[in-house]
Design a protein around this motif. Sequence first.
Motif, PDB file in Angstrom:
ATOM      1  N   ILE A  21     100.232  23.475  78.771  1.00  7.15           N
ATOM      2  CA  ILE A  21      99.270  22.515  78.217  1.00  7.15           C
ATOM      3  C   ILE A  21      98.840  21.522  79.290  1.00  7.15           C
ATOM      4  O   ILE A  21      99.679  20.945  79.992  1.00  7.15           O
ATOM      5  CB  ILE A  21      99.884  21.756  77.023  1.00  7.15           C
ATOM      6  N   TYR A  22      97.532  21.354  79.409  1.00  6.64           N
ATOM      7  CA  TYR A  22      97.010  20.338  80.316  1.00  6.64           C
ATOM      8  C   TYR A  22      96.442  19.202  79.473  1.00  6.64           C
ATOM      9  O   TYR A  22      95.469  19.374  78.737  1.00  6.64           O
ATOM     10  CB  TYR A  22      95.912  20.893  81.226  1.00  6.64           C
ATOM     11  N   PRO A  23      97.046  17.999  79.533  1.00  7.51           N
ATOM     12  CA  PRO A  23      96.546  16.860  78.759  1.00  7.51           C
ATOM     13  C   PRO A  23      95.412  16.139  79.493  1.00  7.51           C
ATOM     14  O   PRO A  23      95.631  15.473  80.504  1.00  7.51           O
ATOM     15  CB  PRO A  23      97.782  15.960  78.630  1.00  7.51           C
ATOM     16  N   ALA A  24      94.203  16.267  78.967  1.00  8.32           N
ATOM     17  CA  ALA A  24      93.041  15.650  79.605  1.00  8.32           C
ATOM     18  C   ALA A  24      92.678  14.316  78.977  1.00  8.32           C
ATOM     19  O   ALA A  24      91.835  13.596  79.497  1.00  8.32           O
ATOM     20  CB  ALA A  24      91.845  16.594  79.520  1.00  8.32           C
ATOM     21  N   GLY A  25      93.315  13.973  77.854  1.00 11.39           N
ATOM     22  CA  GLY A  25      93.009  12.713  77.192  1.00 11.39           C
ATOM     23  C   GLY A  25      93.546  11.525  77.970  1.00 11.39           C
ATOM     24  O   GLY A  25      94.453  11.661  78.799  1.00 11.39           O
ATOM     25  N   CYS A  26      92.983  10.354  77.694  1.00 12.01           N
ATOM     26  CA  CYS A  26      93.388   9.153  78.435  1.00 12.01           C
ATOM     27  C   CYS A  26      93.915   8.044  77.534  1.00 12.01           C
ATOM     28  O   CYS A  26      94.325   6.994  78.034  1.00 12.01           O
ATOM     29  CB  CYS A  26      92.215   8.630  79.251  1.00 12.01           C
ATOM     30  N   THR A  27      93.907   8.257  76.222  1.00  8.91           N
ATOM     31  CA  THR A  27      94.391   7.210  75.329  1.00  8.91           C
ATOM     32  C   THR A  27      95.917   7.145  75.383  1.00  8.91           C
ATOM     33  O   THR A  27      96.579   8.128  75.727  1.00  8.91           O
ATOM     34  CB  THR A  27      93.966   7.486  73.880  1.00  8.91           C
ATOM     35  N   PRO A  28      96.501   5.982  75.029  1.00 13.80           N
ATOM     36  CA  PRO A  28      97.967   5.879  75.002  1.00 13.80           C
ATOM     37  C   PRO A  28      98.611   6.922  74.095  1.00 13.80           C
ATOM     38  O   PRO A  28      99.680   7.444  74.403  1.00 13.80           O
ATOM     39  CB  PRO A  28      98.199   4.458  74.485  1.00 13.80           C
ATOM     40  N   GLY A  29      97.944   7.247  72.991  1.00 10.04           N
ATOM     41  CA  GLY A  29      98.484   8.246  72.078  1.00 10.04           C
ATOM     42  C   GLY A  29      98.559   9.623  72.707  1.00 10.04           C
ATOM     43  O   GLY A  29      99.543  10.353  72.529  1.00 10.04           O
ATOM     44  N   CYS A  30      97.522   9.991  73.463  1.00 11.97           N
ATOM     45  CA  CYS A  30      97.510  11.298  74.124  1.00 11.97           C
ATOM     46  C   CYS A  30      98.564  11.356  75.220  1.00 11.97           C
ATOM     47  O   CYS A  30      99.253  12.367  75.378  1.00 11.97           O
ATOM     48  CB  CYS A  30      96.125  11.575  74.699  1.00 11.97           C
ATOM     49  N   LEU A  43      94.616  19.682  75.990  1.00 15.47           N
ATOM     50  CA  LEU A  43      94.840  18.629  75.004  1.00 15.47           C
ATOM     51  C   LEU A  43      93.870  17.480  75.230  1.00 15.47           C
ATOM     52  O   LEU A  43      93.899  16.824  76.275  1.00 15.47           O
ATOM     53  CB  LEU A  43      96.287  18.124  75.091  1.00 15.47           C
ATOM     54  N   LEU A  44      93.006  17.241  74.243  1.00 16.13           N
ATOM     55  CA  LEU A  44      92.039  16.155  74.299  1.00 16.13           C
ATOM     56  C   LEU A  44      92.529  14.987  73.448  1.00 16.13           C
ATOM     57  O   LEU A  44      93.510  15.101  72.705  1.00 16.13           O
ATOM     58  CB  LEU A  44      90.680  16.639  73.776  1.00 16.13           C
ATOM     59  N   GLU A  85      88.533  30.719  81.012  1.00 13.07           N
ATOM     60  CA  GLU A  85      87.521  30.891  79.967  1.00 13.07           C
ATOM     61  C   GLU A  85      88.141  30.985  78.583  1.00 13.07           C
ATOM     62  O   GLU A  85      87.517  30.615  77.594  1.00 13.07           O
ATOM     63  CB  GLU A  85      86.691  32.154  80.246  1.00 13.07           C
ATOM     64  N   LYS A  86      89.389  31.472  78.501  1.00 15.39           N
ATOM     65  CA  LYS A  86      90.037  31.656  77.205  1.00 15.39           C
ATOM     66  C   LYS A  86      90.966  30.486  76.855  1.00 15.39           C
ATOM     67  O   LYS A  86      91.916  30.635  76.101  1.00 15.39           O
ATOM     68  CB  LYS A  86      90.829  32.968  77.195  1.00 15.39           C
ATOM     69  N   ILE A  87      90.676  29.326  77.385  1.00 18.64           N
ATOM     70  CA  ILE A  87      91.477  28.141  77.104  1.00 18.64           C
ATOM     71  C   ILE A  87      91.409  27.795  75.611  1.00 18.64           C
ATOM     72  O   ILE A  87      90.377  27.962  74.973  1.00 18.64           O
ATOM     73  CB  ILE A  87      90.985  26.938  77.946  1.00 18.64           C
ATOM     74  N   THR A  88      92.523  27.357  75.048  1.00 21.00           N
ATOM     75  CA  THR A  88      92.557  26.894  73.663  1.00 21.00           C
ATOM     76  C   THR A  88      92.455  25.375  73.656  1.00 21.00           C
ATOM     77  O   THR A  88      93.210  24.693  74.354  1.00 21.00           O
ATOM     78  CB  THR A  88      93.866  27.321  72.968  1.00 21.00           C
ATOM     79  N   LEU A  89      91.522  24.850  72.881  1.00 20.08           N
ATOM     80  CA  LEU A  89      91.304  23.407  72.831  1.00 20.08           C
ATOM     81  C   LEU A  89      92.114  22.782  71.700  1.00 20.08           C
ATOM     82  O   LEU A  89      92.141  23.298  70.580  1.00 20.08           O
ATOM     83  CB  LEU A  89      89.824  23.107  72.622  1.00 20.08           C
ATOM     84  N   ILE A  90      92.781  21.682  72.005  1.00 16.88           N
ATOM     85  CA  ILE A  90      93.531  20.917  71.003  1.00 16.88           C
ATOM     86  C   ILE A  90      92.894  19.533  70.929  1.00 16.88           C
ATOM     87  O   ILE A  90      92.828  18.822  71.931  1.00 16.88           O
ATOM     88  CB  ILE A  90      95.010  20.773  71.390  1.00 16.88           C
ATOM     89  N   GLY A  91      92.385  19.178  69.756  1.00 18.39           N
ATOM     90  CA  GLY A  91      91.724  17.885  69.637  1.00 18.39           C
ATOM     91  C   GLY A  91      91.565  17.467  68.193  1.00 18.39           C
ATOM     92  O   GLY A  91      92.318  17.904  67.319  1.00 18.39           O
ATOM     93  N   GLY A  92      90.562  16.626  67.950  1.00 15.12           N
ATOM     94  CA  GLY A  92      90.304  16.149  66.604  1.00 15.12           C
ATOM     95  C   GLY A  92      88.815  15.981  66.365  1.00 15.12           C
ATOM     96  O   GLY A  92      88.086  15.495  67.232  1.00 15.12           O
ATOM     97  N   ASN A  93      88.350  16.436  65.214  1.00 13.87           N
ATOM     98  CA  ASN A  93      86.909  16.427  64.888  1.00 13.87           C
ATOM     99  C   ASN A  93      86.104  17.164  65.945  1.00 13.87           C
ATOM    100  O   ASN A  93      85.064  16.685  66.423  1.00 13.87           O
ATOM    101  CB  ASN A  93      86.388  14.990  64.734  1.00 13.87           C
ATOM    102  N   MET A 132      92.511  24.094  68.034  1.00 13.31           N
ATOM    103  CA  MET A 132      93.390  23.489  67.037  1.00 13.31           C
ATOM    104  C   MET A 132      92.820  22.102  66.760  1.00 13.31           C
ATOM    105  O   MET A 132      92.826  21.248  67.640  1.00 13.31           O
ATOM    106  CB  MET A 132      94.820  23.329  67.568  1.00 13.31           C
ATOM    107  N   ASP A 133      92.310  21.886  65.567  1.00 16.13           N
ATOM    108  CA  ASP A 133      91.749  20.584  65.212  1.00 16.13           C
ATOM    109  C   ASP A 133      92.769  19.845  64.353  1.00 16.13           C
ATOM    110  O   ASP A 133      92.947  20.145  63.179  1.00 16.13           O
ATOM    111  CB  ASP A 133      90.431  20.751  64.461  1.00 16.13           C
ATOM    112  N   LEU A 134      93.453  18.880  64.936  1.00 12.49           N
ATOM    113  CA  LEU A 134      94.509  18.180  64.217  1.00 12.49           C
ATOM    114  C   LEU A 134      93.976  17.383  63.038  1.00 12.49           C
ATOM    115  O   LEU A 134      94.679  17.189  62.044  1.00 12.49           O
ATOM    116  CB  LEU A 134      95.288  17.256  65.169  1.00 12.49           C
ATOM    117  N   LEU A 135      92.720  16.925  63.127  1.00 12.33           N
ATOM    118  CA  LEU A 135      92.151  16.154  62.030  1.00 12.33           C
ATOM    119  C   LEU A 135      91.689  17.041  60.874  1.00 12.33           C
ATOM    120  O   LEU A 135      91.160  16.537  59.883  1.00 12.33           O
ATOM    121  CB  LEU A 135      90.992  15.294  62.541  1.00 12.33           C
TER     122      LEU A 135
END
Length: 252
Positions: free
Chosen positions: A6-15, A41-42, A68-76, A88-91
């Motif tokens: 998993i590569y975490p690309a988000g920048c919020t404290p939660g991510c 991970l977004l 190209e076959k990366i799986t996106l993890i995010g919300g909305n 994977m849409d957590l929301l």
Amino acid sequence: MKNILIYPAGCTPGCLAAAKALRQAGLPVADHITPEATHLLLDIPSFSPSGKLRSGGDFAQLLSLLPEKITLIGGNLPPVVTGKYKSMDLLADDTYQFENAAITAECALRVAAERIPFTFRKTPVLIVGWGRIGKHLAFLLKAHGSRVTVLSRSPRHRAEAVSFGLHALSPQELPKQIQHFRILFNTAPAMMIPKELSQQCPNCLKIDLASLPGIEAEDTVAAKGLPGILAPESAGQLIGDTILRLLEEEEA
């Protein structure tokens, strides 16, 4: 879980806290962008209303550096993204949403407690909306001894609130009652308390938790995204736990 990175690309404290939680759970997490990554991970939610990443980066450029076959993890995640990439849409996950609502409600009490010169006990409080956050908030306030009233357009929601020992109002009844409240919490993503109504309770603390404004007043406290701001460790742990559960469900 095999062949996962998993590569975490988000920048919020939660991510950032989620990445830490995933590492602690034994899941491989990259500390730099790499073509070996299997999941991106977004932030949760992932995009601003304008369609840009909340982290501020260029989404297309980011994807160009990943498989190209990366799986996106995010919300909305928007259809233009989910239609092209596995995601994977957590929301969209019920368990995540209810747990996140519980954290949000607890954070909302912290926001209020820092701004009131009185206790919650015996304080008349109005909660606008009877969704996940509204329910958690109502039960927390009732446990603190507050006199809780729920405002909802839905007769069914009002009846349910009353069955839990709360008070309930319809929008038509609010003008005659609003001056009695000391705290207003809005959880509905719609304008429920316009300016002419909010002016009738000038000494009332107004806190808006919804994604769209629901209280029209200059002194409204805008309080979106509270879990990641006030409880990033809890928010990150929830994100990490949800990702682990969804990955396990995929393998089952």
